[in-house]
Structures are given as structure tokens and as C-alpha cells.
Design a protein around this motif. Sequence first.
Motif, PDB file in Angstrom:
ATOM      1  N   UNK A   1       0.827  -1.209   0.000  1.00 24.81           N
ATOM      2  CA  UNK A   1       0.000   0.000   0.000  1.00 24.81           C
ATOM      3  C   UNK A   1       0.861   1.259   0.000  1.00 24.81           C
ATOM      4  N   UNK A   2       1.890   1.298   0.872  1.00 26.04           N
ATOM      5  CA  UNK A   2       2.732   2.491   0.971  1.00 26.04           C
ATOM      6  C   UNK A   2       3.567   2.703  -0.288  1.00 26.04           C
ATOM      7  N   UNK A   3       4.024   1.611  -0.891  1.00 33.05           N
ATOM      8  CA  UNK A   3       4.781   1.738  -2.141  1.00 33.05           C
ATOM      9  C   UNK A   3       3.907   2.308  -3.256  1.00 33.05           C
ATOM     10  N   UNK A   4       2.667   1.859  -3.330  1.00 36.16           N
ATOM     11  CA  UNK A   4       1.750   2.371  -4.349  1.00 36.16           C
ATOM     12  C   UNK A   4       1.440   3.842  -4.105  1.00 36.16           C
TER      13      UNK A   4
ATOM     14  N   UNK B   1       2.521   9.530  -5.857  1.00 36.38           N
ATOM     15  CA  UNK B   1       3.022  10.868  -5.560  1.00 36.38           C
ATOM     16  C   UNK B   1       4.234  11.228  -6.413  1.00 36.38           C
ATOM     17  N   UNK B   2       4.664  10.274  -7.229  1.00 39.71           N
ATOM     18  CA  UNK B   2       5.770  10.524  -8.146  1.00 39.71           C
ATOM     19  C   UNK B   2       7.133  10.547  -7.498  1.00 39.71           C
ATOM     20  N   UNK B   3       7.323   9.757  -6.445  1.00 38.78           N
ATOM     21  CA  UNK B   3       8.613   9.730  -5.760  1.00 38.78           C
ATOM     22  C   UNK B   3       8.853   8.362  -5.154  1.00 38.78           C
ATOM     23  N   UNK B   4      10.098   8.138  -4.693  1.00 44.81           N
ATOM     24  CA  UNK B   4      10.424   6.912  -3.996  1.00 44.81           C
ATOM     25  C   UNK B   4       9.880   6.961  -2.581  1.00 44.81           C
TER      26      UNK B   4
END
Length: 237
Positions: free
Chosen positions: A9-12, A17-20
Motif C-alpha cells: 500500500x505504501x509503495x503504491x 506521488x511521483x517519488x520513492x
Amino acid sequence: MAIQNRDRFLNKLANNLGRQRKTEGVKRPEWSVQPQWQVLEGCSQDELVDVLEKQCKAIHTDFKRTTIAELPQTVEETVAVYGKKIITAKDDRKEKFGLDLLFDRLRTGGEEVHVWDSKAGKENQIIAERADVGINFSDITLAESGTVTLFNNKDNGRSISLLPENFIAIIPKSTIVPRMTQAAKQIHEAHEQGHMVSSCISFISGPSNSADIEMNLIVGVHGPVRATYIVVDDGDL
């Protein structure tokens, strides 16, 4: 308690948000202005009780003060107004505050007193639905809003404060804090220190109520119709 699919979920979310994703080096901001800590700042415990009492008038909640020695009588008098069928949590504080003996006496007198039993499952909810009054101890009490905080668990179901027609909150004086700010801090610190924190926390401000677009207040819409807060001076415990 295991958290499912957290990383996915957090990776998605980070990707959208366009960032790592940031997994380290994140610090809580130090805000230059923090007015939430200034509300009722410096109030003594007695002054917070006065604030709570005043707020109870605004939220249609009866308010009583008592001592540990007089608590059983105060509870008995309140229950006599509300009815004969009682449901309460399985809570060690009942013995410390003298309520176990009261409940035994009420049973002898023909009143129904059900203590939440995790082994009974849904039967607890059925009993709560037909109960005249639910009785709970407040874990943290917010003076500003007249809110009791209940740490729900297997021995303290939400139904106790939701389904009966009436609700009584036993409020140890030591649990009273100015507002939600302090309650959130206590809960956060308990989690940070590795203490078990309830997965369900109920914040209850008097009897249930609702207001439509025209702001016409209606009490007793989806829960208890009447509520009583009993503040107990527990300084000797």
C-alpha cells in the motif's frame, strides 16, 4: 497484530506521488505555533473537574461527584432511575472501587447484572441490546469536550456503551486531562513504549445525538438516550 499489505500500500502511495518511498530519516516537524497545548494549560485537577461538569450541561449529560467509599451508593441510586438490567465490562477496577459487592447485592435483590464474557460471543450483544443500563470505567477523560475514552477489548465490548438505553461512565478523577491532545499523546507514548494498545478506542461524549442541516439537535438517535458521568476522587488509590 499483523498488518496486512502495508508495504504494498505504501509503495503504491509513494508511486502515485511521483517519488520513492521514504523509509528512514523522516522526522516529525517542530511547529513554531502549537495552540493545542495551550487550551486549559495549567489547570489543576479540581479545575478540570469543574470544566467537565460545565461541559456536561452542554451535552445533556448528568454529572455527579463522589468518593470511593460512596461510589457504590451513588451508582445504585443512578441505576434505580435507569432500570434493573445492567451490563458491565470484566474490569479489575470494579473490585478496587467496591462495585463487585454492589453488583452481588443487586443480583440478590433480583436485578440482572451481566459481566461481559468473551466466551459467550454474540450472546453479550443480545444481553446489551435488552439492558437498561451499561456501566463502564473511563480510561482517559477529556474535560474540554466532556468525552470519556474507552479502551475496548475482549473483556470490554463496544456494545456496553452503545446498545443499552442508558449509560453510566465511572470517571476516576486521575484520568481527567484537558482535551484530545493529551489523550492522543498518552496513547502514542504507550505504543512507542511497547505497551499493548487497544485496537478499538471509543470516544463518547454523552448520550447519542445528531443534528440535521438545520442544526436541530436530536438526542438518543443511535445509542443511549441518557448518560450519567460519575467522577470519583481516587487520590487514595
